[in-house]
Motif scaffolding. Sequence first.
Motif, PDB file in Angstrom:
ATOM      1  N   VAL A   1       3.175  -3.781   2.436  1.00 20.80           N
ATOM      2  CA  VAL A   1       4.246  -2.987   1.824  1.00 20.80           C
ATOM      3  C   VAL A   1       4.811  -3.852   0.706  1.00 20.80           C
ATOM      4  CG1 VAL A   1       6.468  -1.834   2.125  1.00 20.80           C
ATOM      5  CG2 VAL A   1       4.798  -1.824   4.004  1.00 20.80           C
ATOM      6  N   ALA A   2       4.783  -3.313  -0.513  1.00 21.82           N
ATOM      7  CA  ALA A   2       5.256  -4.050  -1.679  1.00 21.82           C
ATOM      8  C   ALA A   2       6.175  -3.146  -2.487  1.00 21.82           C
ATOM      9  CB  ALA A   2       4.074  -4.510  -2.524  1.00 21.82           C
TER      10      ALA A   2
ATOM     11  N   ALA B   1      -0.432   0.271  -9.589  1.00 20.32           N
ATOM     12  CA  ALA B   1       0.478  -0.521  -8.758  1.00 20.32           C
ATOM     13  C   ALA B   1      -0.015  -0.554  -7.311  1.00 20.32           C
ATOM     14  CB  ALA B   1       1.898   0.042  -8.839  1.00 20.32           C
ATOM     15  N   LEU B   2      -0.468   0.584  -6.802  1.00 27.93           N
ATOM     16  CA  LEU B   2      -1.032   0.636  -5.446  1.00 27.93           C
ATOM     17  C   LEU B   2      -2.277  -0.240  -5.345  1.00 27.93           C
ATOM     18  CD1 LEU B   2      -0.553   4.436  -4.724  1.00 27.93           C
ATOM     19  CD2 LEU B   2       0.480   2.550  -3.410  1.00 27.93           C
ATOM     20  N   ALA B   3      -3.105  -0.208  -6.375  1.00 27.56           N
ATOM     21  CA  ALA B   3      -4.328  -1.019  -6.375  1.00 27.56           C
ATOM     22  C   ALA B   3      -3.990  -2.511  -6.401  1.00 27.56           C
ATOM     23  CB  ALA B   3      -5.208  -0.648  -7.569  1.00 27.56           C
ATOM     24  N   GLN B   4      -2.969  -2.899  -7.156  1.00 26.93           N
ATOM     25  CA  GLN B   4      -2.577  -4.308  -7.189  1.00 26.93           C
ATOM     26  C   GLN B   4      -2.056  -4.752  -5.826  1.00 26.93           C
ATOM     27  OE1 GLN B   4      -0.075  -5.280 -10.583  1.00 26.93           O
ATOM     28  NE2 GLN B   4      -1.456  -4.217 -11.988  1.00 26.93           N
ATOM     29  N   ALA B   5      -1.294  -3.892  -5.155  1.00 29.58           N
ATOM     30  CA  ALA B   5      -0.834  -4.214  -3.800  1.00 29.58           C
ATOM     31  C   ALA B   5      -2.032  -4.359  -2.860  1.00 29.58           C
ATOM     32  CB  ALA B   5       0.132  -3.138  -3.292  1.00 29.58           C
ATOM     33  N   ALA B   6      -2.991  -3.449  -2.959  1.00 32.50           N
ATOM     34  CA  ALA B   6      -4.193  -3.523  -2.118  1.00 32.50           C
ATOM     35  C   ALA B   6      -4.984  -4.799  -2.412  1.00 32.50           C
ATOM     36  CB  ALA B   6      -5.068  -2.278  -2.331  1.00 32.50           C
TER      37      ALA B   6
ATOM     38  N   LEU C   1       5.259   0.538  -2.276  1.00 33.69           N
ATOM     39  CA  LEU C   1       3.795   0.635  -2.302  1.00 33.69           C
ATOM     40  C   LEU C   1       3.237   0.283  -0.928  1.00 33.69           C
ATOM     41  CD1 LEU C   1       3.530  -1.441  -5.584  1.00 33.69           C
ATOM     42  CD2 LEU C   1       3.468   1.061  -5.424  1.00 33.69           C
ATOM     43  N   HIS C   2       2.456   1.183  -0.364  1.00 33.52           N
ATOM     44  CA  HIS C   2       1.873   0.993   0.962  1.00 33.52           C
ATOM     45  C   HIS C   2       0.349   1.053   0.852  1.00 33.52           C
ATOM     46  CE1 HIS C   2       5.734   1.883   3.112  1.00 33.52           C
ATOM     47  NE2 HIS C   2       5.962   2.530   1.984  1.00 33.52           N
ATOM     48  N   ALA C   3      -0.327   0.087   1.450  1.00 26.80           N
ATOM     49  CA  ALA C   3      -1.798   0.111   1.494  1.00 26.80           C
ATOM     50  C   ALA C   3      -2.256  -0.386   2.853  1.00 26.80           C
ATOM     51  CB  ALA C   3      -2.395  -0.754   0.384  1.00 26.80           C
TER      52      ALA C   3
ATOM     53  N   TRP D   1     -14.261  -2.676  -0.264  1.00 27.70           N
ATOM     54  CA  TRP D   1     -13.042  -2.454   0.532  1.00 27.70           C
ATOM     55  C   TRP D   1     -12.578  -1.025   0.325  1.00 27.70           C
ATOM     56  CZ3 TRP D   1     -10.304  -6.721   2.895  1.00 27.70           C
ATOM     57  CH2 TRP D   1     -10.920  -7.966   2.679  1.00 27.70           C
ATOM     58  N   LYS D   2     -12.170  -0.368   1.410  1.00 27.40           N
ATOM     59  CA  LYS D   2     -11.595   0.971   1.304  1.00 27.40           C
ATOM     60  C   LYS D   2     -10.185   0.931   1.885  1.00 27.40           C
ATOM     61  CE  LYS D   2     -12.460   5.831   1.865  1.00 27.40           C
ATOM     62  NZ  LYS D   2     -13.400   6.865   2.284  1.00 27.40           N
ATOM     63  N   TYR D   3      -9.240   1.553   1.148  1.00 29.18           N
ATOM     64  CA  TYR D   3      -7.839   1.537   1.528  1.00 29.18           C
ATOM     65  C   TYR D   3      -7.270   2.958   1.546  1.00 29.18           C
ATOM     66  CZ  TYR D   3      -8.588  -2.924  -0.961  1.00 29.18           C
ATOM     67  OH  TYR D   3      -9.090  -4.104  -1.445  1.00 29.18           O
ATOM     68  N   ALA D   4      -6.334   3.187   2.442  1.00 28.59           N
ATOM     69  CA  ALA D   4      -5.468   4.365   2.372  1.00 28.59           C
ATOM     70  C   ALA D   4      -4.175   3.866   1.737  1.00 28.59           C
ATOM     71  CB  ALA D   4      -5.200   4.921   3.760  1.00 28.59           C
ATOM     72  N   THR D   5      -3.736   4.509   0.656  1.00 25.96           N
ATOM     73  CA  THR D   5      -2.539   4.055  -0.046  1.00 25.96           C
ATOM     74  C   THR D   5      -1.583   5.216  -0.281  1.00 25.96           C
ATOM     75  OG1 THR D   5      -3.324   4.450  -2.320  1.00 25.96           O
ATOM     76  CG2 THR D   5      -3.947   2.351  -1.297  1.00 25.96           C
ATOM     77  N   TYR D   6      -0.306   4.871  -0.369  1.00 29.76           N
ATOM     78  CA  TYR D   6       0.689   5.845  -0.800  1.00 29.76           C
ATOM     79  C   TYR D   6       1.899   5.112  -1.356  1.00 29.76           C
ATOM     80  CZ  TYR D   6       3.097   5.136   3.715  1.00 29.76           C
ATOM     81  OH  TYR D   6       3.739   4.592   4.803  1.00 29.76           O
TER      82      TYR D   6
END
Length: 145
Positions: free
Chosen positions: A35-36, A65-70, A110-112, A122-127
């Motif tokens: 969480v960022a 932004a989500l991708a950077q957190a991931a 940011l959630h990943a 790598w596969k992520y669920a993000t929101y």
Amino acid sequence: MSSMDINEIMAYLPHRFPFLLVDRVISLEPGKSIVALKNVSMNEPFFPGHFPKHPVMPGVLILEALAQAAALLSFKTVADAPNGDAVVYFAGIDAARFKKPVMPGDQLMLHAEILRNLKGIWKYATYAEVDGQRVAEAEMMATLR
């Protein structure tokens, strides 16, 4: 669970102004989730053109932004020491949805979550949320180089 300040974030991510879109990591559990946050200011370089009388953060930058957190999550998962040479590249984005505009003054959470890491992909669920309301979501794939 750990957190990261901007100096540690910059030790892991190669991005710099105006493209560094994570201000702080609130919590990070290697191999699991992050969480960022991104504080969205009227001083963002994209607002004068998007849009002059109705500033809205571009959806692709919310995804970035989500991708950077991931990416931070992946870096902290594979090694707890910065490697200035490492970069995370997008491999795909699926099911991207934008639910609400993000405006100056918003705090973008940011959630990943890592769904899997198979053969270097790598596969992520993000929101992303603002004030507890979901503003965007996507499944993302990336590779570390």
